[in-house]
Write a protein that holds these residues in place. Structure first.
Motif, PDB file in Angstrom:
ATOM      1  N   ARG A 153      -0.634  -2.530  14.100  1.00  0.00           N
ATOM      2  CA  ARG A 153      -1.543  -3.687  14.078  1.00  0.00           C
ATOM      3  C   ARG A 153      -1.380  -4.472  15.388  1.00  0.00           C
ATOM      4  O   ARG A 153      -2.365  -4.892  15.990  1.00  0.00           O
TER       5      ARG A 153
ATOM      6  N   TRP B 115      -3.987   4.896  -1.596  1.00  0.00           N
ATOM      7  CA  TRP B 115      -3.279   4.919  -0.312  1.00  0.00           C
ATOM      8  C   TRP B 115      -2.494   6.187  -0.084  1.00  0.00           C
ATOM      9  O   TRP B 115      -2.336   6.645   1.045  1.00  0.00           O
TER      10      TRP B 115
ATOM     11  N   HIS C  83      -3.578  -7.797   6.004  1.00  0.00           N
ATOM     12  CA  HIS C  83      -4.335  -6.548   6.181  1.00  0.00           C
ATOM     13  C   HIS C  83      -5.838  -6.774   6.366  1.00  0.00           C
ATOM     14  O   HIS C  83      -6.617  -5.822   6.330  1.00  0.00           O
TER      15      HIS C  83
ATOM     16  N   ARG D 274      -3.125  -1.924  -4.757  1.00  0.00           N
ATOM     17  CA  ARG D 274      -1.769  -2.232  -4.317  1.00  0.00           C
ATOM     18  C   ARG D 274      -0.805  -1.792  -5.424  1.00  0.00           C
ATOM     19  O   ARG D 274      -1.197  -1.652  -6.580  1.00  0.00           O
TER      20      ARG D 274
ATOM     21  N   TRP E 196       3.149   0.035  10.182  1.00  0.00           N
ATOM     22  CA  TRP E 196       1.851  -0.643  10.136  1.00  0.00           C
ATOM     23  C   TRP E 196       1.851  -1.861  11.065  1.00  0.00           C
ATOM     24  O   TRP E 196       0.925  -2.070  11.860  1.00  0.00           O
TER      25      TRP E 196
ATOM     26  N   ARG F  87       0.838  -1.202   0.000  1.00  0.00           N
ATOM     27  CA  ARG F  87       0.000   0.000   0.000  1.00  0.00           C
ATOM     28  C   ARG F  87       0.874   1.254   0.000  1.00  0.00           C
ATOM     29  O   ARG F  87       0.359   2.358  -0.052  1.00  0.00           O
TER      30      ARG F  87
ATOM     31  N   THR G  11     -16.996   3.128   7.109  1.00  0.00           N
ATOM     32  CA  THR G  11     -17.312   1.863   6.426  1.00  0.00           C
ATOM     33  C   THR G  11     -18.729   1.399   6.785  1.00  0.00           C
ATOM     34  O   THR G  11     -19.471   0.937   5.930  1.00  0.00           O
TER      35      THR G  11
ATOM     36  N   THR H 286     -12.182   4.478  10.128  1.00  0.00           N
ATOM     37  CA  THR H 286     -12.585   3.175   9.572  1.00  0.00           C
ATOM     38  C   THR H 286     -13.798   2.631  10.324  1.00  0.00           C
ATOM     39  O   THR H 286     -14.682   2.023   9.729  1.00  0.00           O
TER      40      THR H 286
ATOM     41  N   CYS I 220      -9.458  -6.938   7.479  1.00  0.00           N
ATOM     42  CA  CYS I 220     -10.112  -5.926   8.314  1.00  0.00           C
ATOM     43  C   CYS I 220     -10.050  -6.284   9.803  1.00  0.00           C
ATOM     44  O   CYS I 220     -10.510  -7.345  10.212  1.00  0.00           O
TER      45      CYS I 220
HETATM   46  C1  HEM Z   1     -18.899  -2.843   6.423  1.00  0.00           C
HETATM   47  C2  HEM Z   1     -17.892  -2.677   7.222  1.00  0.00           C
HETATM   48  C3  HEM Z   1     -16.456  -2.799   6.797  1.00  0.00           C
HETATM   49  C4  HEM Z   1     -15.915  -3.137   5.588  1.00  0.00           C
HETATM   50  C5  HEM Z   1     -16.646  -3.489   4.292  1.00  0.00           C
HETATM   51  C6  HEM Z   1     -14.472  -3.105   5.746  1.00  0.00           C
HETATM   52  C7  HEM Z   1     -13.574  -3.434   4.750  1.00  0.00           C
HETATM   53  C8  HEM Z   1     -12.201  -3.507   4.918  1.00  0.00           C
HETATM   54  C9  HEM Z   1     -11.267  -3.982   3.936  1.00  0.00           C
HETATM   55  C10 HEM Z   1     -11.614  -4.467   2.527  1.00  0.00           C
HETATM   56  C11 HEM Z   1     -10.026  -3.912   4.474  1.00  0.00           C
HETATM   57  C12 HEM Z   1      -8.718  -4.347   3.812  1.00  0.00           C
HETATM   58  C13 HEM Z   1      -7.872  -3.190   3.325  1.00  0.00           C
HETATM   59  C14 HEM Z   1      -6.612  -3.659   2.651  1.00  0.00           C
HETATM   60  O1  HEM Z   1      -6.424  -4.844   2.400  1.00  0.00           O
HETATM   61  O2  HEM Z   1      -5.792  -2.800   2.317  1.00  0.00           O
HETATM   62  C15 HEM Z   1     -10.172  -3.352   5.797  1.00  0.00           C
HETATM   63  C16 HEM Z   1      -9.135  -3.070   6.641  1.00  0.00           C
HETATM   64  C17 HEM Z   1      -9.316  -2.406   7.825  1.00  0.00           C
HETATM   65  N1  HEM Z   1     -10.500  -2.172   8.482  1.00  0.00           N
HETATM   66 FE1  HEM Z   1     -12.328  -2.563   7.820  1.00  0.00          FE
HETATM   67  N2  HEM Z   1     -14.179  -2.734   7.019  1.00  0.00           N
HETATM   68  C18 HEM Z   1     -15.367  -2.552   7.698  1.00  0.00           C
HETATM   69  C19 HEM Z   1     -15.518  -2.211   9.018  1.00  0.00           C
HETATM   70  C20 HEM Z   1     -14.500  -1.852   9.837  1.00  0.00           C
HETATM   71  C21 HEM Z   1     -14.655  -1.452  11.209  1.00  0.00           C
HETATM   72  C22 HEM Z   1     -15.983  -1.410  11.955  1.00  0.00           C
HETATM   73  C23 HEM Z   1     -13.410  -1.136  11.664  1.00  0.00           C
HETATM   74  C24 HEM Z   1     -12.971  -0.677  13.024  1.00  0.00           C
HETATM   75  C25 HEM Z   1     -13.680  -0.750  14.101  1.00  0.00           C
HETATM   76  C26 HEM Z   1     -12.470  -1.349  10.574  1.00  0.00           C
HETATM   77  C27 HEM Z   1     -11.114  -1.117  10.622  1.00  0.00           C
HETATM   78  C28 HEM Z   1     -10.217  -1.507   9.645  1.00  0.00           C
HETATM   79  C29 HEM Z   1      -8.789  -1.285   9.755  1.00  0.00           C
HETATM   80  C30 HEM Z   1      -8.057  -0.572  10.869  1.00  0.00           C
HETATM   81  C31 HEM Z   1      -8.216  -1.860   8.603  1.00  0.00           C
HETATM   82  C32 HEM Z   1      -6.743  -1.913   8.226  1.00  0.00           C
HETATM   83  C33 HEM Z   1      -6.178  -3.222   8.684  1.00  0.00           C
HETATM   84  C34 HEM Z   1      -4.721  -3.405   8.300  1.00  0.00           C
HETATM   85  O3  HEM Z   1      -4.296  -2.946   7.264  1.00  0.00           O
HETATM   86  O4  HEM Z   1      -4.039  -4.058   9.099  1.00  0.00           O
HETATM   87  N3  HEM Z   1     -13.174  -1.788   9.485  1.00  0.00           N
HETATM   88  N4  HEM Z   1     -11.519  -3.136   6.061  1.00  0.00           N
END
Ligand code: HEM
Length: 462
Positions: free
Chosen positions: A104, A82, A400, A335, A100, A75, A269, A265, A402
């Motif tokens: 994490r 990004w 990564h 990416r 990161w 990223r 989302t 996030t 979620c």
């Molecule tokens: C409908 C709800 C949600 C969807 C569709 C969603 C979707 C995603 C996706 C696709 C990623 C992957 C990103 C990547 O690969 O670069 C991601 C990562 C992440 N999401 Fe969610 N998310 C949702 C809800 C949430 C919630 C509720 C939180 C926090 C309370 C959250 C926090 C994060 C964080 C911090 C990452 C980054 C993780 C990392 O890179 O280590 N997300 N999310």
């Protein structure tokens, strides 16, 4: 003559600028799905003049990028999104590399199933209190905006569960409004990743101002928490007392980056995806009827939903699983390739942009029966197994994946069931809104609702 040993690479399906660009402008999502449907097993090269990203949608290829050879896909490059996200989230959990990884590791303990299960009652109470605020507009027949109300409910819930109620809800709502400005302002940069930041673009100033406004709200909190450890186990307190790998206290910027990243996030989302539910249910009376019937059976008038009731909301969960298939807020997961590689037989070069899109893969006709139809039965317990793990990846995959997935799966049914156990609604503007592409997938038009009270609790006996 010696035989050539050079490997035979598979040509990508090339979508040309002349044919594709006008279609992308008219209907970007439909065009991407159409291109993917027309290229089974193939990578698609989007020839858009100065940008030529690869659209990678085949589940096995998605797995290659997100999991099997994830180290090669970062990223941190110039990838469309990004670079812009970094302006908001800095070098924290939304970044890449050692920063990161450290973020994490620090944040993960706050999102385990055990931790979330332990706060279900508090979460449900916060949601119930926030939903109660809709009683006034419902009684007065005043329309409410679905996105604004859902984001307010989520702010209240998230601030309680993760932030120890240390941010006033009104400030949380302001942060959401500012992040909306960021999400839409970065549209222009999404389209021009090759332009250096020194070249001004529309939206730049709005983005800078919005980030500044968010910092004005959160930085005083970060400073206060770093100065005084209150021993709390919320995310703010634990980040503020956090240490880096050398044992030094995390600096203010590091704490700020993770706090902002988690706040945005956790809110954006979820409210963007839940907003789609209201117009959808109006189109689908059978789904609506079954959903209402389940909620009315499980949730009594005025109930604060408890863990047992949450467990019984199985159709509600099927509806939500289908909602994130059809309208995944994280619709775009780009990416940048670090070194040359081969995806599904097609050669990609170091520096190439790879576009993954849960939206496109989750609508591929070769993996999904009637993909345009909203059908929660796909997620029934006895439904056939999916052909591939990465045919459905609304929450990403690999390292990564979620961090908030489990939290969403607890919070979203609580919100939907609390709301629909107390109110019925009518859309002020009938019909499905069109999607608006920003960092997350959201309805372009507002979704105003007219709420009517449903099964109010009986007044307490004197
Ligand atoms: C409908 C709800 C949600 C969807 C569709 C969603 C979707 C995603 C996706 C696709 C990623 C992957 C990103 C990547 O690969 O670069 C991601 C990562 C992440 N999401 Fe969610 N998310 C949702 C809800 C949430 C919630 C509720 C939180 C926090 C309370 C959250 C926090 C994060 C964080 C911090 C990452 C980054 C993780 C990392 O890179 O280590 N997300 N999310």
């Amino acid at each position: 003559m010696a035989e050539s040993t050079a490997p035979a690479y598979r040509q990508p399906h090339v979508a040309t600028l002349r044919r594709t660009f006008p279609k992308l402008l008219r209907d970007p999502l439909g065009t991407l799905v159409g291109l993917a449907d027309a290229s089974p097993g193939q990578v698609v090269k989007l020839n858009l003049g100065t940008i030529r990203p690869y659209l990678v949608v085949e589940p096995a290829h998605v797995q290659h990028v997100l999991r099997d050879n994830a180290a090669n896909y970062t990223r941190a490059g110039d990838s469309m999104m990004w670079k812009s996200v970094k302006k908001l989230g800095g070098d924290g959990i939304l970044a890449e590399g050692p920063q990161w990884e450290a973020s994490r590791r620090r944040l993960q303990p706050h999102f385990t199933a055990k931790r979330i299960d332990a706060v279900v009652d508090g979460l449900s109470r916060a949601i119930s209190d926030a939903v109660d605020e809709l009683n006034v507009p419902a009684r007065n027949g005043e329309p409410v905006d679905a996105a604004s109300e859902i984001s307010r409910i989520i702010c209240q819930a998230v601030i309680g569960v993760f932030f120890g109620n240390k941010i006033p809800v009104a400030d949380g709502v302001r942060i959401v409004a500012e992040q909306d400005t960021v999400a839409t302002a970065l549209r222009f940069r999404l389209l021009t990743p090759f332009l250096p930041d020194a070249v001004p673009m529309p939206g730049d100033r709005a983005l800078r101002r919005a980030v500044q406004n968010i910092d004005n709200i959160l930085l005083p909190l970060v400073r206060a928490e770093r100065a005084h450890d209150d021993g709390g186990d919320d995310i703010v307190a634990s980040l503020a007392r956090g240490r880096d790998v050398h044992g030094h206290k995390l600096d203010e910027q590091r704490v700020r980056d993770d706090l902002v990243s988690i706040f945005v996030t956790a809110t954006e989302t979820t409210y963007t995806v839940l907003t789609w539910l209201f117009p959808l249910l109006e189109q689908l009376p059978d789904v609506a009827e079954r959903l209402y019937a389940e909620i009315d059976r499980v949730v009594g008038p005025g109930d604060v939903i408890n863990r047992e009731q949450l467990g019984e909301l199985s159709y509600t969960r099927m509806v939500l699983d289908e909602l994130v298939r059809a309208y995944p807020s994280g619709w775009l997961v780009p990416r940048t390739a670090i070194a040359d590689d081969v995806i599904g037989g097609t050669r990609v070069r170091a520096g190439d942009t790879i576009i993954l899109s849960p939206y496109v893969t989750q609508r591929l006709a070769r993996f999904w029966d009637r993909p345009a139809v909203f059908d929660p039965e796909r997620f029934a317990p006895d439904a056939p197994r999916r052909a591939h793990r990465y045919a459905y990846y609304p929450f990403g995959g690999g390292a990564h994946q979620c961090i908030g997935q489990y939290f969403f799966q607890v919070e979203a049914p609580l919100i939907v069931a609390t709301l629909l156990s107390r109110f019925r609604y009518r859309l002020c503007t009938p019909g499905m809104p069109s999607p608006r592409l920003a960092a997350s997938l959201r309805p372009r038009e507002r979704v105003p609702l007219l709420l009517t009270p449903h099964r109010q609790p009986a007044p307490a006996k004197q």
